[in-house]
Motif scaffolding. Structure first.
Motif, PDB file in Angstrom:
ATOM      1  N   PRO A  33       1.199  -1.607   0.083  1.00 36.75           N
ATOM      2  CA  PRO A  33      -0.351  -0.272  -0.522  1.00 36.75           C
ATOM      3  C   PRO A  33       0.973   1.898   0.151  1.00 36.75           C
ATOM      4  N   LYS A  34       0.324   1.770  -0.373  1.00 39.92           N
ATOM      5  CA  LYS A  34       1.633   3.600  -0.741  1.00 39.92           C
ATOM      6  C   LYS A  34       1.178   4.258   0.310  1.00 39.92           C
ATOM      7  N   ARG A  35      -0.523   3.939   1.035  1.00 34.74           N
ATOM      8  CA  ARG A  35      -0.655   4.811   1.832  1.00 34.74           C
ATOM      9  C   ARG A  35      -0.162   4.287   3.446  1.00 34.74           C
ATOM     10  N   LEU A  36       1.453   4.665   4.212  1.00 37.18           N
ATOM     11  CA  LEU A  36       0.930   3.431   5.979  1.00 37.18           C
ATOM     12  C   LEU A  36       1.290   3.879   6.556  1.00 37.18           C
ATOM     13  N   ILE A  37       0.604   5.404   7.052  1.00 35.43           N
ATOM     14  CA  ILE A  37       0.397   6.026   7.893  1.00 35.43           C
ATOM     15  C   ILE A  37      -0.404   7.229   7.112  1.00 35.43           C
ATOM     16  N   GLU A  38      -1.565   7.780   8.031  1.00 32.97           N
ATOM     17  CA  GLU A  38      -2.562   9.251   7.966  1.00 32.97           C
ATOM     18  C   GLU A  38      -2.933   9.476   9.214  1.00 32.97           C
ATOM     19  N   ALA A  39      -2.082  10.948   9.386  1.00 31.21           N
ATOM     20  CA  ALA A  39      -3.028  11.425  10.007  1.00 31.21           C
ATOM     21  C   ALA A  39      -3.856  12.549   9.876  1.00 31.21           C
TER      22      ALA A  39
ATOM     23  N   ARG B 283      -1.859  20.486  18.194  1.00 30.57           N
ATOM     24  CA  ARG B 283      -3.011  19.774  17.871  1.00 30.57           C
ATOM     25  C   ARG B 283      -2.541  19.846  16.012  1.00 30.57           C
ATOM     26  N   GLY B 284      -3.738  19.529  15.630  1.00 29.63           N
ATOM     27  CA  GLY B 284      -3.909  19.531  14.920  1.00 29.63           C
ATOM     28  C   GLY B 284      -3.033  19.626  13.502  1.00 29.63           C
ATOM     29  N   VAL B 285      -2.641  18.075  13.833  1.00 26.02           N
ATOM     30  CA  VAL B 285      -1.244  17.483  12.862  1.00 26.02           C
ATOM     31  C   VAL B 285      -1.571  16.734  11.376  1.00 26.02           C
ATOM     32  N   SER B 286      -2.243  17.177  10.471  1.00 26.58           N
ATOM     33  CA  SER B 286      -2.097  15.692   9.212  1.00 26.58           C
ATOM     34  C   SER B 286      -0.955  15.535   8.792  1.00 26.58           C
ATOM     35  N   THR B 287      -0.739  14.717   8.112  1.00 22.76           N
ATOM     36  CA  THR B 287       1.081  14.009   7.705  1.00 22.76           C
ATOM     37  C   THR B 287       0.634  12.767   7.192  1.00 22.76           C
ATOM     38  N   LEU B 288       1.645  11.807   5.563  1.00 25.98           N
ATOM     39  CA  LEU B 288       0.806  11.212   5.428  1.00 25.98           C
ATOM     40  C   LEU B 288       2.172  10.350   5.117  1.00 25.98           C
ATOM     41  N   LEU B 289       2.440   9.250   5.473  1.00 27.40           N
ATOM     42  CA  LEU B 289       3.539   8.688   5.424  1.00 27.40           C
ATOM     43  C   LEU B 289       3.713   7.392   4.359  1.00 27.40           C
ATOM     44  N   GLY B 290       4.012   7.559   3.598  1.00 36.59           N
ATOM     45  CA  GLY B 290       4.084   6.358   2.340  1.00 36.59           C
ATOM     46  C   GLY B 290       5.805   6.264   2.443  1.00 36.59           C
TER      47      GLY B 290
ATOM     48  N   VAL C 202      -6.374   8.890  12.932  1.00 35.12           N
ATOM     49  CA  VAL C 202      -4.964   8.207  11.985  1.00 35.12           C
ATOM     50  C   VAL C 202      -5.456   6.913  11.634  1.00 35.12           C
ATOM     51  N   VAL C 203      -5.015   6.257  10.901  1.00 37.80           N
ATOM     52  CA  VAL C 203      -5.168   5.208   9.399  1.00 37.80           C
ATOM     53  C   VAL C 203      -3.820   4.644   9.187  1.00 37.80           C
ATOM     54  N   ARG C 204      -3.733   3.856   9.503  1.00 41.86           N
ATOM     55  CA  ARG C 204      -2.537   2.590   9.303  1.00 41.86           C
ATOM     56  C   ARG C 204      -2.540   1.649   8.302  1.00 41.86           C
TER      57      ARG C 204
END
Length: 204
Positions: A7-13, A27-34, A67-69
């Motif tokens: 999967p290209k998305r490993l962790i998405e906050a 607060r308000g942290v959004s990030t995409l780890l791939g 958080v989606v992993r």
């Protein structure tokens, strides 16, 4: 090949925050780890960097946001704990207990060639780990880490006490790593070299 379907998305906050007893840590942290994303966390001690890592990894729930992993996410931690090394074993035997080849990024590599990447000579490959300097032992821990089948590497203050040669090897290892990297460091120069994104914690 399973590698291709990863999967290209490993962790998405998404807009995550964490509070303890009414006090917001962040607060308000959004990030995409791939794959290929190297997120550097910068800030003073106690500002919440380690808390953010725990929330991203699911060790703690966020107070807000989601958080989606990826399923079955494989995480490897770089712990600079030299006590995990057996001082009696040889350097080669530490990274390669069976046979003469290691599996490195999907390829079979001779253990001595692999160790050369981490600046160990042929003579050192046969040396007992206990005879190595602290910096050399850190490089050996790094050599072990890079053999682990992980999609995400987590390094919390890995640059403390590392000599220049080890820092260079660490930088090369991380920038060449095909997965995602979460990196906490006070070393701004190192973060600038390695991180694709830097998240700076500021004191309110």
């Amino acid at each position: 090949e399973a590698q291709e379907r990863r999967p290209k998305r490993l962790i998405e906050a998404r807009a995550i925050g964490k509070s303890y007893g009414g006090r917001a840590i962040f607060r308000g942290v959004s990030t995409l780890l791939g794959p290929g994303v190297r997120l550097g966390l910068l800030g003073a001690n106690g500002c919440g960097k380690s808390t953010l890592i725990r929330v991203l990894l699911g060790e703690e729930p966020p107070s807000e946001g989601t958080v989606v992993r990826a399923d079955g996410l494989e995480v490897a931690y770089f712990a600079q704990n030299r006590d995990t090394l057996d001082p009696e074993r040889s350097v080669a035997n530490t990274v390669c207990p069976d046979g003469d080849f290691v599996l490195y990024r999907g390829a079979r590599v001779h253990v001595r060639g692999y160790l050369e990447r981490f600046l160990f000579s042929s003579e050192q490959a046969d040396m007992a780990v206990g005879k190595l300097s602290g910096g050399e032992q850190s490089r050996l821990l790094l050599a072990q880490l890079m053999l682990r089948p992980a999609q995400l590497l987590v390094l919390d203050e890995p640059t403390n006490d590392l000599d220049m040669a080890t820092l260079a090897v660490l930088e090369e290892s991380l920038t060449g790593f095909p997965g995602a990297v979460l990196l906490v460091s006070h070393d701004r120069y190192f973060l600038d070299q390695v991180a694709t994104t830097i998240l700076a914690f500021t004191d309110e």
